[in-house]
Design an enzyme around this catalytic site. Structure first.
Site, short mmCIF file in Angstrom:
data_model
loop_
_atom_site.label_atom_id
_atom_site.label_comp_id
_atom_site.label_asym_id
_atom_site.label_seq_id
_atom_site.Cartn_x
_atom_site.Cartn_y
_atom_site.Cartn_z
N ASN A 1 -2.12 1.51 -3.75
CA ASN A 1 -3.07 1.46 -2.63
C ASN A 1 -2.26 1.23 -1.36
OD1 ASN A 1 -5.08 0.90 -0.81
ND2 ASN A 1 -5.68 -1.06 -1.75
N LYS B 1 -3.17 1.24 1.63
CA LYS B 1 -3.92 0.58 2.70
C LYS B 1 -3.65 1.29 4.04
CE LYS B 1 -3.91 -3.60 -0.01
NZ LYS B 1 -3.98 -5.05 -0.06
N HIS C 1 -12.99 -2.30 -2.40
CA HIS C 1 -11.84 -3.18 -2.23
C HIS C 1 -12.28 -4.42 -1.45
CE1 HIS C 1 -8.02 -4.79 -1.01
NE2 HIS C 1 -7.49 -4.11 -2.00
N GLU D 1 -10.96 -6.01 0.85
CA GLU D 1 -10.79 -5.91 2.31
C GLU D 1 -11.97 -5.18 2.94
OE1 GLU D 1 -6.85 -4.30 2.08
OE2 GLU D 1 -6.13 -6.25 1.37
N GLU E 1 -9.25 -7.71 -8.84
CA GLU E 1 -8.32 -8.15 -7.81
C GLU E 1 -8.79 -9.48 -7.24
OE1 GLU E 1 -5.98 -4.53 -6.20
OE2 GLU E 1 -7.71 -4.89 -4.92
N GLY F 1 -1.82 -9.70 -1.46
CA GLY F 1 -0.91 -9.77 -0.32
C GLY F 1 -0.40 -11.17 -0.02
N SER G 1 -0.60 -8.93 -5.66
CA SER G 1 0.82 -9.31 -5.70
C SER G 1 1.51 -8.91 -7.01
CB SER G 1 0.98 -10.81 -5.44
OG SER G 1 0.47 -11.13 -4.16
P1 PGA Z 1 -1.06 -6.42 -3.02
O1 PGA Z 1 -2.46 -5.68 -2.84
O2 PGA Z 1 -0.38 -5.77 -4.21
O3 PGA Z 1 -0.32 -6.20 -1.74
O4 PGA Z 1 -1.36 -7.87 -3.29
C1 PGA Z 1 -3.19 -5.21 -3.94
C2 PGA Z 1 -4.47 -4.56 -3.46
O5 PGA Z 1 -5.12 -5.12 -2.56
O6 PGA Z 1 -4.86 -3.48 -3.95
#
Ligand code: PGA
Length: 253
Positions: free
Chosen positions: A11, A13, A98, A100, A170, A176, A216
């Site tokens: 992803n 982003k 997601h 976010e 997630e 992140g 992460s």
């Molecule tokens: P990350 O994000 O691996 O940077 O923690 C995962 C995601 O939000 O899909």
């Protein structure tokens, strides 16, 4: 015997310019041969990159995904991107729900039902994200939150539809932050999601559904996570921006 596929999806982003994204996709394609053929590889790019990256991954094993889609079919919705538009770029997937998008853009489960319906009708496969935030986990509500998100969206669909849906767990507090869920914490939620799916669609559909972990995930922790019986791969954010790390994760089954 289950039929589910192991998948590693990147992803991206809101990262990379178009030329940078094309280069990243080329690097992923170049290294993809190292990964066993049965592992699915997906890159989820910004909308602006889909056409160009489609040209890079065409005819390779790497599949292309969007990160969102409009909740309307077409028309006067300035700034939105429809499922047909996504499909016409050559993408075969979209991520939906997601955290976010839920957190910053007011994505509700009800809106997600509409989006999943449109995506499936357009012939796109869906990676549906679910996950609790830190407050919910600290209050011991993580199972309830994930169960409710799963039911609220997926219980509107059929066993047949589930063939084109992947679930991604997630935990928001792990995204992140460098704070990965432990393999045990992730596994117990994955097993819970599979149980919820079994209750609605039957054991076979639940066994055949790919459930990814995200938050992460990196080459150094992927192996332990992927060794869990109900963790079928990862949805990778930060580590998907480096082809070596992304492929390193895909080599962790
Ligand atoms: P990350 O994000 O691996 O940077 O923690 C995962 C995601 O939000 O899909």
């Amino acid at each position: 015997m289950n039929m589910r596929k192991n998948i590693v999806a990147g992803n991206w982003k809101m990262n990379t310019t178009v030329p940078e994204g094309v280069q990243l996709a080329k690097d992923v394609v170049a290294k993809a041969a190292e990964v066993p053929a049965e592992v699915g590889l997906i890159v989820a790019t910004p909308f602006t990159h889909l056409c160009a990256v489609a040209g890079v991954v065409e005819g390779t094993r790497v599949e292309l995904s969007a990160q969102n889609c409009a909740d309307k079919e077409k028309g006067a919705y300035t700034g939105e991107v429809s499922v047909d538009m996504i499909k016409s770029t050559g993408a075969g997937w979209t991520i939906l729900g997601h955290s976010e998008r839920r957190q910053y853009y007011g994505e509700t489960d009800a809106k997600l039902v509409e989006k999943v319906k449109l995506a499936l009708a357009a012939g796109l496969k869906v990676i549906l994200c679910v996950g609790e935030n830190l407050e919910e986990r600290e209050a011991g509500k993580h199972f309830d939150v994930v169960k409710a998100q799963t039911e609220n969206v997926l219980f509107n669909f059929t066993a047949e539809d589930m063939k084109n849906i992947v679930v991604a767990y997630e935990p928001v507090w792990a995204i992140g932050t460098g704070k990965t869920a432990t393999a045990e914490q992730a596994e117990e939620i994955h097993a819970c999601i599979r149980k919820v799916l079994a209750g609605k669609f039957g054991a076979q559909v639940a066994d055949d559904t790919t459930i990814l972990y995200g938050g992460s995930c990196k080459p150094s922790n992927a192996r332990e996570l992927f060794a869990q019986p109900d963790i079928d791969g990862g949805l990778i954010g930060g580590a998907a921006l480096k082809a070596d790390d992304f492929i390193g994760i895909a080599l962790s089954f």
